[in-house]
Design an enzyme around this catalytic site. Structure first.
Site, PDB file in Angstrom:
ATOM      1  N   ARG A   1     -19.904 -16.158 -35.234  1.00  0.00           N
ATOM      2  CA  ARG A   1     -20.279 -15.718 -33.904  1.00  0.00           C
ATOM      3  C   ARG A   1     -21.636 -16.186 -33.155  1.00  0.00           C
ATOM      4  NH1 ARG A   1     -17.675 -12.027 -30.610  1.00  0.00           N
ATOM      5  NH2 ARG A   1     -19.029 -10.132 -30.059  1.00  0.00           N
TER       6      ARG A   1
ATOM      7  N   THR B   1      -9.189 -13.097 -25.839  1.00  0.00           N
ATOM      8  CA  THR B   1      -9.526 -13.566 -27.011  1.00  0.00           C
ATOM      9  C   THR B   1      -8.320 -14.319 -27.619  1.00  0.00           C
ATOM     10  OG1 THR B   1     -11.394 -11.967 -27.393  1.00  0.00           O
ATOM     11  CG2 THR B   1     -10.318 -12.928 -29.282  1.00  0.00           C
TER      12      THR B   1
ATOM     13  N   ASP C   1     -21.038  -8.726 -25.049  1.00  0.00           N
ATOM     14  CA  ASP C   1     -20.731  -7.838 -26.037  1.00  0.00           C
ATOM     15  C   ASP C   1     -21.991  -6.967 -26.845  1.00  0.00           C
ATOM     16  OD1 ASP C   1     -18.035  -7.835 -26.082  1.00  0.00           O
ATOM     17  OD2 ASP C   1     -17.919  -9.442 -27.685  1.00  0.00           O
TER      18      ASP C   1
HETATM   19  N1  GLY Z   1     -15.667 -10.690 -27.309  1.00  0.00           N
HETATM   20  C1  GLY Z   1     -14.657  -9.808 -27.795  1.00  0.00           C
HETATM   21  C2  GLY Z   1     -14.850  -9.358 -29.280  1.00  0.00           C
HETATM   22  O1  GLY Z   1     -15.836  -9.790 -29.947  1.00  0.00           O
HETATM   23  O2  GLY Z   1     -14.539  -8.141 -29.719  1.00  0.00           O
END
Ligand code: GLY
Length: 568
Positions: free
Chosen positions: A93, A366, A408
């Site tokens: 991430r 995504t 996010d």
């Molecule tokens: N950017 C979408 C997610 O990480 O949920």
């Protein structure tokens, strides 16, 4: 025919099946968002690579030919199950830059400045994908890294096909690309279905990374190009942010559903934890009595989803920054308590679960891919730039888009992000922190062997798409293509409405739900309405199903141009 003959026949039959299932290999299979990427992944396995080699090659291929979401400049999660029975997950991430702060998207009056966390240089999180690729290769790779990069370098040099989907995506964003990157930028040009896009700058970038490893991306020419572009577009990321990045091997979340074990991604994704909550809640109901997508089914799942998403807004974030409960969220007593207010007679208003009012926006950009190799090693990967083409900032000389994952985070507790999901202090911005995700790469196990490998794009609707697809297979005995393509619906606590694909329900089913005070929004919608962003469907699941005899079938969601490649 004597009884002895019959007994002998059956014993021989079952012994043969047992021997076959113990000795034969799995059919190597890849399901991803692009034909070229699935084919490259399969070829890697045919050439002696395992599922992890294929994962790296597919991730790189998607970064060339699926620029909406495929990336080396974004992040994601991988969940895996090895043929020896062990399992794990990798968190790649993105992170907040070191000079970021909780109020970086607020004006002097404390109001959120619209667009700042999603468009331009300030929206970019420190990318994790290249760190993951080299960590995975070091731990599991069989083939030389050059073999895994070369197919994508060739794809970038020789060009990749513009499909209808890509044409539409590029058309929709062209004006923003021109505004952000100028008319001469590679993706500001006009492309039509059937065209080929060559990206030589990107081919050179991949060659550098192939030769120099992580340093080819996190330092040197590519890093300097990235930082210069980001700062020109108002960003704060520095070279030391890039040097500091590390992907992290984490324990996946694991829970039982009936006879199945399910492994999925834990924090900093909320995906696996919400999936666990939902599966645990529905386990108490006898679904054989509830027809698929009936009013009762939609009502029950809606109430379960509503309660899980209410929890998401509260105590979920980066586990390296706070102590977070994991299994407490799916504790049987806790779930029972949450479901106490459920009534078949009437909708539970979201205001009675927890207060709040947010806007529901949605983007599907995504991407997920699922892989199994001949030995039964299973890999489930969801990766993203966040929105379609991320921040829209294109690093011209290096040939790639940058993510807008900073959106996010919760820019301001109580304020919704692009996906309309309400955030809390737990997901506030802090230097070096990972933003909460909904990505849900998942593997369902039967007798400790992979049964279903799946995941989806779709922001918060990733979780509900994975939830419904698992039920389609386990409870409604659909084959994998039916399971991924069956119509879906989504509820995320706020706004308090059920978003439904067009063909999910009949007039009669809708009438029953309305009579119980459910508010419905039917897709497709051409204009934003009731806080739901214009959209036509929910999620796009890529799954692999393995039966008890090791037969493998790939399910590519018919909502999108997704592709299964397996040995014929
Ligand atoms: N950017 C979408 C997610 O990480 O949920």
């Amino acid at each position: 025919m004597s009884i002895f003959f019959l007994m002998r026949f059956f014993i021989l039959f079952f012994v043969s099946i047992f021997i076959i299932s113990c000795t034969n290999n799995y059919n190597p299979t890849v399901v991803s968002a692009r034909k070229d990427a699935s084919e490259i992944g399969l070829k890697i396995m045919e050439d002696g690579g395992n599922a992890f080699d294929a994962m790296i090659a597919v991730q790189l291929a998607l970064s060339v030919s699926h620029p909406t979401a495929g990336n080396i400049s974004g992040g994601g999660f991988m969940v895996y199950k090895l043929s020896d029975g062990s399992e794990g997950s990798l968190d790649f991430r993105e992170k907040a830059p070191n000079s970021s702060s909780a109020d970086m998207y607020l004006d002097e009056d404390g109001n959120v400045i619209s667009g700042l966390s999603s468009l331009g240089g300030l929206a970019v999180g420190v990318p994790g994908t290249i760190s993951a690729i080299f960590d995975i290769h070091e731990k599991f790779g069989l083939l030389p890294i050059e073999d895994l990069f070369k197919p994508s370098i060739e794809l970038a040099e020789n060009g990749f096909l513009v499909t209808k989907y890509l044409e539409d995506e590029l058309n929709e964003k062209r004006n923003v690309f021109i505004m952000m990157n100028g008319e001469e930028s590679l993706y500001s040009k006009n492309y039509r279905e059937g065209d080929t896009i060559k990206n030589n700058n990107y081919a050179q970038t991949l060659i550098k990374i192939m030769n120099e490893g992580k340093d080819g991306f996190y330092s040197g020419e590519v890093a300097e190009d990235m930082i210069e572009t980001i700062s020109k577009k108002g960003g704060i990321m520095t070279l030391s942010d890039l040097l500091d990045y590390e992907s992290i091997w984490r324990e996946p979340v694991k829970f039982k559903y009936k006879d199945y074990d399910i492994i999925s991604m834990s924090f900093p994704s909320s995906g696996g934890i919400l999936l666990g909550q939902m599966m645990k809640a529905i386990e108490k109901f006898d679904l054989s009595e509830i027809p698929h997508n009936s009013a009762e089914y939609i009502q029950l799942l809606t109430e379960i989803e509503r309660r899980a998403f209410a929890d998401r807004s509260d105590l979920m974030g980066d586990p390296d920054f706070m102590n977070l409960p994991v299994y407490e969220f799916m504790d049987e007593e806790y779930i029972e308590d949450r479901m106490k207010s459920f009534s078949w007679e009437e909708a539970t208003p979201s205001s009675e679960i927890k207060p709040g009012e947010v806007i529901f926006n949605e983007s599907d950009e995504t991407t997920h891919f699922s892989i199994i190799d001949k030995n039964g090693n299973a890999v489930s990967v969801t990766t993203t730039l966040n929105n379609s083409f991320g921040s829209k900032v294109y690093v011209e000389n290096s040939g790639f888009f940058l993510n807008n994952e900073m959106d996010d985070f919760s820019s301001k507790p109580g304020f919704p992000n692009f996906f309309g999901v309400l955030g809390s202090e737990a997901n506030s911005i802090q230097p070096g922190k990972r933003m909460l995700s909904a990505m849900t790469p998942t593997i369902v196990l039967k007798n400790n062997k992979p049964k279903l490998i799946l995941g989806s794009p779709g922001g918060p609707s990733i979780i509900t798409s994975v939830f419904q697809t698992i039920l389609n297979v386990i409870e409604y005995e659909m084959d994998v293509n039916e399971a991924v393509s069956a119509p879906r619906f989504h509820h995320q606590w706020y706004p308090d409405l059920i978003v439904m694909e067009e063909n999910v329900s009949s007039y009669e089913v809708d009438s029953v739900l309305k009579s119980k005070n459910y508010l419905l929004v039917k897709l497709p919608i051409e204009e934003d309405t009731l806080g739901v962003y214009k959209r036509s469907n929910i999620g796009a699941v890529d799954a692999i199903l393995i039966d008890d005899f090791k037969n493998v079938s790939g399910g590519a969601d018919s909502r999108r141009e997704h592709y299964t490649s397996s040995v014929e």
